[in-house]
Design an enzyme around this catalytic site. Structure first.
Site, short mmCIF file in Angstrom:
data_model
loop_
_atom_site.label_atom_id
_atom_site.label_comp_id
_atom_site.label_asym_id
_atom_site.label_seq_id
_atom_site.Cartn_x
_atom_site.Cartn_y
_atom_site.Cartn_z
CD GLU A 1 -2.55 1.46 2.57
OE1 GLU A 1 -2.16 0.86 3.60
OE2 GLU A 1 -3.50 2.26 2.58
CE LYS B 1 3.61 0.07 4.89
NZ LYS B 1 2.59 0.22 3.83
NE ARG C 1 3.07 -8.77 10.50
CZ ARG C 1 2.85 -7.76 9.66
NH1 ARG C 1 3.82 -6.97 9.30
NH2 ARG C 1 1.63 -7.53 9.22
#
Length: 569
Positions: free
Chosen positions: A43, A278, A268
């Site tokens: 994104e 983020k 992850r």
RNA sequence: AGGGGCGUGGCCAAAUGGUAAGGCACCUGCUUUUGGUGCAGGGUAUUGUAGGUUCGAAUCCUACCGCCCCUGCCA
């Protein structure tokens, strides 16, 4: 591109991971005609970090390995957060890592028309409806983890009414927050994602690519699976938290009757002493705990680039870390190992004194200068040699002298002889101190002219070799030494009630301005990676470094058994 | 508590019923004009626990324990 021995060895050693196993089975079974098409779907709302690198290496790596292709697709379904600036930064980081997506650059927003048509189709089939519930009501109707939800009172609107309302939403006749389009699935489903999820919301905001065309935007869940489908993705690799969403993607794809990519979820990446979200990274930047997204202490790819991490080191690391479904946190030392390993092979060596102590060679002629030959990289004969000037007054590293040394210290001390690298043996004859503070201000030494180049004709040995710089020839420089950004291996898990930012390491950056570098090192350009002999690997800062005012960032120290011994006491 | 996942040495991670790879870290030596690099060697695992199936289980079954994710009109 040169593939180093290291990466090849790693490749050989890592015989399998479960994603590759699945893909190999699919190929063997002739699924998708043996094709492998993956994608990396960021994104554009922030910068890429090393956690993304794991996904990038996996997706591009697997595509390359099985002669397929990997698409770059920007998941830009939320105009409130996304910007072109991030698109460019992401592409730059990807290129820097060494990946090429060719002409396969896509945007979820490219599919907005198709998605809207599909939404209409679902409405027409009675599988979607417009809902007027407020945020609060929606939440209430959704139920909880243990209690089923309740049907929305708007759930049984007629197809005609839904079509009309959806058109009005799209036309901008509906205010934000007033209506959404929802899939009609099952409000009692134990998987919350299936409790009539939102497909479209009203957002009267310009989009970085589609401008003001749309007043409604699809939710990620109504977009992602179909985007993969449209692109013919065969293996849709994502992180664990989307496992719960898979049944929903399947529902949409089945309802629409379109190509069904196979979603595979993996854990992850987590690394000690850093964080990968983020949101938190943005907080570090916004609250000025770091200077910027590319602050060398950040785990962002731009930060690592500025710090001096070679892209190949990051790729080797990602390959070594592997891919699995178990949550894990990798040792920071492992990352540093790959950085050192790469840098050892590739960086030219120089001498730089970072914490100077003046040394006067008493028996060296006042105006004499020796030009001494130094090896640029002992790991790479092709790197050649250079000349280093030596004269009567020098700087050595303050840590390399001890007035009253312990047994294991074998550097310079009163009466002791050591070697100055590529130069001469010197012996310390006198220690000069500041009368007031007692601080050592200068050393007096003698040199043995017979030892020029660093060897004694009589064969006598010396226990230490030290780096140095000639005061008359040195250039002053700024050196930024970086340490862990956090004091805790898991920064998020601190004392109760304490914000995670209290775990920030106050000594994460040490700026030294009184540093001196040999002449050849002053020729280095911003972004170049070098080794300061005996100290560590450094990178000329890619923003602040100039010929006149050199600035170096410490990438990583050299391994240091003496430092380790001191730590242990 | 409902749903979805996961548990192999300090940290990652292979092994898809045949008797526990490899890397990092750690420790010893050797080499060395970087206390770097390199080389040689070493110690760590009753594979979360308890049962069961089997000639044989990390791999299959059962129960239990622990950890992670899910109640955005974020992705």
């Amino acid at each position: 591109m040169t593939s180093s021995n290291d990466s090849e060895n790693t490749e050989e050693r890592r015989v399998s991971n479960f994603v590759r196993n699945i893909i190999e089975e699919d190929i063997a079974a002739g699924k998708n005609e043996g094709q492998v098409i993956t994608r990396f779907p960021p994104e554009p709302n922030g910068y890429l970090h090393i956690g993304h690198a794991k996904s990038i290496c996996l997706n591009f790596g697997v595509a390359e390995r099985y002669k397929g292709q990997c698409h770059l697709r920007f998941d830009d379904t939320n105009p409130t957060k996304e910007e072109d600036e991030y698109v460019e930064a992401i592409k730059e980081d990807l290129r820097w890592l060494g990946f090429d997506w060719g002409e396969h650059e896509y945007y979820a927003s490219d599919y907005f028309d198709q998605l809207y048509d599909w939404a209409i189709k679902l409405v027409e089939e009675g599988k979607a409806y417009v809902c007027d519930l407020t945020f609060e009501e929606m939440k209430e109707y959704r139920g909880t983890l243990t209690e089923p939800g309740r049907n929305s009172p708007y759930r049984d609107r007629t197809v005609e009414e839904n079509l009309d309302l959806l058109a009005r939403m799209a036309a901008g006749e509906v205010d934000e927050g007033k209506m959404v389009l929802r899939a009609k699935i099952d409000m009692a489903a134990p998987n919350l994602n299936l409790r009539d999820p939102v497909m479209y919301r009203v957002l009267k905001m310009a989009h970085h690519r589609t401008g003001s065309k749309w007043n409604i935007y699809p939710m990620y869940d109504f977009c992602h699976g179909q985007s993969d489908s449209i692109e013919g993705i065969t293996h849709s690799v994502c992180t664990l938290e989307f496992e719960d969403h898979r049944p929903l993607y399947d529902w949409y794809i089945n309802a629409l009757g379109i190509h069904h990519p196979q979603q595979i979820e993996f854990a992850r990446l987590n690394i000690e002493y850093t964080m990968m979200s983020k949101r938190n990274l943005l907080e570090l930047v916004n609250e000025k705990h770091v200077d910027s997204w590319d602050d060398p202490r950040m785990p962002t790819l731009s930060g690592m680039r500025r710090r001096g991490y070679p892209p190949q080191a990051i790729r080797n690391f990602c390959e070594a870390v592997g891919v699995a479904k178990a949550n894990s946190t990798v040792d920071f030392a492992w990352l540093e190992h790959f950085v050192r390993n790469e840098l050892n092979k590739t960086s030219p060596r120089f001498m730089a004194v970072v914490n100077p102590l003046k040394v006067v060679i008493e028996n060296y002629p006042e105006d004499q200068v020796d030009e001494l030959e130094a090896v640029n990289n002992p790991e790479d004969p092709e790197a050649g040699t250079r000349m280093v000037p030596f004269s009567k007054v020098l700087y050595i590293e303050r840590d390399d002298f001890m007035e009253d040394p312990p047994k294991k210290f074998f550097r310079l001390a009163p009466g002791r002889e050591v070697r100055l690298r590529y130069a001469y043996f010197i012996t310390c004859t006198e220690v000069i101190k500041d009368a007031a503070t007692g601080e050592i201000t200068e050393l007096r030494c003698t040199y043995d002219p017979e030892t020029k180049g660093g060897n004694a004709p009589d064969g006598r040995k010396v226990k230490a070799t030290m780096h140095w710089v000639s005061v008359a020839h040195a250039q002053q420089a700024e050196v930024r030494n970086y340490n862990q950004l956090f004091t805790k291996a898991n920064p998020k898990r601190g004392k109760k009630g304490k914000h995670w930012t209290t775990n920030i390491n106050p000594e994460s950056r040490e700026v030294l301005t009184e540093c001196y570098i040999e002449p050849a090192l002053a020729e280095v350009k911003g972004g170049e990676r070098v080794q300061f002999e005996r100290l560590g690997y450094y990178c000329a800062d890619n923003q602040n470094h100039t010929r006149k005012a050199p600035v170096f960032n410490r990438t990583v120290t050299l391994k240091d058994v003496w430092a380790k011994m001191q730590k242990k006491g």
